[in-house]
Design a protein around this motif. Structure first.
Motif, PDB file in Angstrom:
ATOM      1  N   GLU A   5     -66.648  49.225  21.698  1.00 19.72           N
ATOM      2  CA  GLU A   5     -67.937  49.599  21.121  1.00 19.72           C
ATOM      3  C   GLU A   5     -68.538  48.491  20.265  1.00 19.72           C
ATOM      4  OE1 GLU A   5     -67.660  53.314  19.044  1.00 19.72           O
ATOM      5  OE2 GLU A   5     -66.418  54.186  20.606  1.00 19.72           O
ATOM      6  N   TRP A   6     -67.738  47.529  19.828  1.00 21.13           N
ATOM      7  CA  TRP A   6     -68.207  46.463  18.945  1.00 21.13           C
ATOM      8  C   TRP A   6     -68.951  45.429  19.778  1.00 21.13           C
ATOM      9  CZ3 TRP A   6     -69.233  46.198  14.096  1.00 21.13           C
ATOM     10  CH2 TRP A   6     -69.436  44.978  13.484  1.00 21.13           C
ATOM     11  N   LYS A   7     -70.229  45.199  19.474  1.00 21.56           N
ATOM     12  CA  LYS A   7     -71.100  44.348  20.288  1.00 21.56           C
ATOM     13  C   LYS A   7     -71.107  42.874  19.849  1.00 21.56           C
ATOM     14  CE  LYS A   7     -73.112  47.992  22.346  1.00 21.56           C
ATOM     15  NZ  LYS A   7     -72.291  48.586  23.336  1.00 21.56           N
ATOM     16  N   PHE A   8     -70.724  42.608  18.618  1.00 20.21           N
ATOM     17  CA  PHE A   8     -70.824  41.254  18.072  1.00 20.21           C
ATOM     18  C   PHE A   8     -69.640  40.384  18.507  1.00 20.21           C
ATOM     19  CE2 PHE A   8     -73.461  43.778  15.358  1.00 20.21           C
ATOM     20  CZ  PHE A   8     -74.486  42.937  14.958  1.00 20.21           C
ATOM     21  N   ASN A   9     -69.881  39.068  18.618  1.00 23.37           N
ATOM     22  CA  ASN A   9     -68.792  38.115  18.836  1.00 23.37           C
ATOM     23  C   ASN A   9     -67.970  37.961  17.572  1.00 23.37           C
ATOM     24  OD1 ASN A   9     -69.362  37.550  21.537  1.00 23.37           O
ATOM     25  ND2 ASN A   9     -70.818  35.954  21.009  1.00 23.37           N
ATOM     26  N   PRO A  12     -65.503  42.562  12.996  1.00 19.72           N
ATOM     27  CA  PRO A  12     -66.136  43.525  12.082  1.00 19.72           C
ATOM     28  C   PRO A  12     -65.958  43.179  10.605  1.00 19.72           C
ATOM     29  CG  PRO A  12     -64.941  44.684  13.804  1.00 19.72           C
ATOM     30  CD  PRO A  12     -64.599  43.222  13.944  1.00 19.72           C
ATOM     31  N   ASN A  13     -64.868  42.503  10.266  1.00 20.60           N
ATOM     32  CA  ASN A  13     -64.619  42.206   8.856  1.00 20.60           C
ATOM     33  C   ASN A  13     -65.165  40.852   8.406  1.00 20.60           C
ATOM     34  OD1 ASN A  13     -62.777  40.570  10.171  1.00 20.60           O
ATOM     35  ND2 ASN A  13     -61.057  41.091   8.846  1.00 20.60           N
ATOM     36  N   LEU A  61     -69.593  42.667   8.077  1.00 25.36           N
ATOM     37  CA  LEU A  61     -70.603  42.924   9.102  1.00 25.36           C
ATOM     38  C   LEU A  61     -70.555  44.384   9.531  1.00 25.36           C
ATOM     39  CD1 LEU A  61     -72.805  41.881  10.988  1.00 25.36           C
ATOM     40  CD2 LEU A  61     -71.001  41.066  12.532  1.00 25.36           C
ATOM     41  N   LYS A  62     -69.368  44.939   9.618  1.00 24.12           N
ATOM     42  CA  LYS A  62     -69.236  46.352  10.000  1.00 24.12           C
ATOM     43  C   LYS A  62     -69.958  47.262   9.016  1.00 24.12           C
ATOM     44  CE  LYS A  62     -65.948  50.047  11.032  1.00 24.12           C
ATOM     45  NZ  LYS A  62     -66.747  51.053  10.374  1.00 24.12           N
ATOM     46  N   SER A  63     -69.895  46.949   7.720  1.00 24.14           N
ATOM     47  CA  SER A  63     -70.571  47.811   6.742  1.00 24.14           C
ATOM     48  C   SER A  63     -72.088  47.771   6.937  1.00 24.14           C
ATOM     49  CB  SER A  63     -70.192  47.427   5.317  1.00 24.14           C
ATOM     50  OG  SER A  63     -70.688  46.158   4.980  1.00 24.14           O
ATOM     51  N   ILE A  64     -72.616  46.644   7.375  1.00 21.23           N
ATOM     52  CA  ILE A  64     -74.050  46.562   7.662  1.00 21.23           C
ATOM     53  C   ILE A  64     -74.387  47.380   8.907  1.00 21.23           C
ATOM     54  CG2 ILE A  64     -75.904  44.986   8.382  1.00 21.23           C
ATOM     55  CD1 ILE A  64     -75.255  44.822   5.404  1.00 21.23           C
ATOM     56  N   ASP A  68     -76.943  50.515   9.081  1.00 16.73           N
ATOM     57  CA  ASP A  68     -78.135  50.498   9.934  1.00 16.73           C
ATOM     58  C   ASP A  68     -77.715  50.116  11.351  1.00 16.73           C
ATOM     59  OD1 ASP A  68     -80.496  50.022  11.303  1.00 16.73           O
ATOM     60  OD2 ASP A  68     -81.431  48.900   9.686  1.00 16.73           O
ATOM     61  N   HIS A  69     -77.509  51.119  12.183  1.00 20.44           N
ATOM     62  CA  HIS A  69     -76.989  50.878  13.533  1.00 20.44           C
ATOM     63  C   HIS A  69     -77.952  50.053  14.398  1.00 20.44           C
ATOM     64  CE1 HIS A  69     -73.973  51.531  16.565  1.00 20.44           C
ATOM     65  NE2 HIS A  69     -74.915  51.847  17.435  1.00 20.44           N
ATOM     66  N   SER A  70     -79.232  49.970  14.045  1.00 21.69           N
ATOM     67  CA  SER A  70     -80.182  49.175  14.833  1.00 21.69           C
ATOM     68  C   SER A  70     -79.813  47.691  14.827  1.00 21.69           C
ATOM     69  CB  SER A  70     -81.616  49.353  14.326  1.00 21.69           C
ATOM     70  OG  SER A  70     -81.848  48.609  13.143  1.00 21.69           O
ATOM     71  N   ILE A  71     -78.960  47.289  13.880  1.00 26.23           N
ATOM     72  CA  ILE A  71     -78.515  45.895  13.800  1.00 26.23           C
ATOM     73  C   ILE A  71     -77.754  45.501  15.067  1.00 26.23           C
ATOM     74  CG2 ILE A  71     -76.968  44.318  12.519  1.00 26.23           C
ATOM     75  CD1 ILE A  71     -79.663  44.985  11.125  1.00 26.23           C
ATOM     76  N   THR A  72     -77.153  46.461  15.769  1.00 22.58           N
ATOM     77  CA  THR A  72     -76.431  46.126  17.001  1.00 22.58           C
ATOM     78  C   THR A  72     -77.349  45.503  18.045  1.00 22.58           C
ATOM     79  OG1 THR A  72     -76.689  48.366  17.864  1.00 22.58           O
ATOM     80  CG2 THR A  72     -74.654  47.883  16.661  1.00 22.58           C
ATOM     81  N   ALA A  73     -78.652  45.754  17.954  1.00 21.69           N
ATOM     82  CA  ALA A  73     -79.604  45.122  18.867  1.00 21.69           C
ATOM     83  C   ALA A  73     -79.666  43.609  18.653  1.00 21.69           C
ATOM     84  CB  ALA A  73     -80.998  45.726  18.675  1.00 21.69           C
ATOM     85  N   LEU A  74     -79.114  43.141  17.535  1.00 19.49           N
ATOM     86  CA  LEU A  74     -79.125  41.710  17.221  1.00 19.49           C
ATOM     87  C   LEU A  74     -77.772  41.053  17.470  1.00 19.49           C
ATOM     88  CD1 LEU A  74     -81.173  41.907  13.907  1.00 19.49           C
ATOM     89  CD2 LEU A  74     -82.002  41.602  16.248  1.00 19.49           C
ATOM     90  N   ALA A  75     -76.846  41.762  18.087  1.00 23.67           N
ATOM     91  CA  ALA A  75     -75.500  41.223  18.316  1.00 23.67           C
ATOM     92  C   ALA A  75     -75.533  39.922  19.115  1.00 23.67           C
ATOM     93  CB  ALA A  75     -74.634  42.256  19.014  1.00 23.67           C
ATOM     94  N   ASP A  76     -76.525  39.762  19.969  1.00 26.90           N
ATOM     95  CA  ASP A  76     -76.631  38.549  20.783  1.00 26.90           C
ATOM     96  C   ASP A  76     -77.578  37.507  20.176  1.00 26.90           C
ATOM     97  OD1 ASP A  76     -79.027  39.875  21.183  1.00 26.90           O
ATOM     98  OD2 ASP A  76     -79.011  39.683  23.364  1.00 26.90           O
TER      99      ASP A  76
END
Length: 99
Positions: A5-9, A12-13, A61-64, A68-76
């Protein structure tokens, strides 16, 4: 949260810089940058004045993302790019940072 489920490279910490008002006062994230030099993430409110050192805090990063879950749209979001929106419900706009 499962790893799938984690979208970022970034993990999370990983520590990110955030305006204290986002954490303590519930202000919404209006501007995000992904620094080209060190890969640091920064999360800012829509205030026009520059962020002072006293206003900046380090969080995961996980706390952000949890805030605000919309931040996942910026994972790339590539290194050296930024994203912004005019209101909490707007779609993120992206552009390369100027030198």
């Amino acid at each position: 949260m499962q790893n799938s489920e984690w979208k970022f490279n970034d993990l999370p910490n990983v520590a990110v810089i955030v305006n204290r008002k986002i954490i303590s006062s519930g202000e919404w994230i209006a501007y995000v940058s992904h620094d080209s030099v060190d890969g640091a993430w920064q999360f800012h409110t829509n205030q026009i004045t520059p962020l002072s050192e006293n206003d900046a805090v380090l969080v995961s990063l996980k706390s952000i993302v949890d805030l605000d879950h919309s931040i996942t749209a910026l994972a790339d979001l590539p290194l050296g790019w930024c994203a912004w929106r005019s209101s909490k419900d707007d779609i993120w706009q992206k552009a390369q940072l100027s030198d």
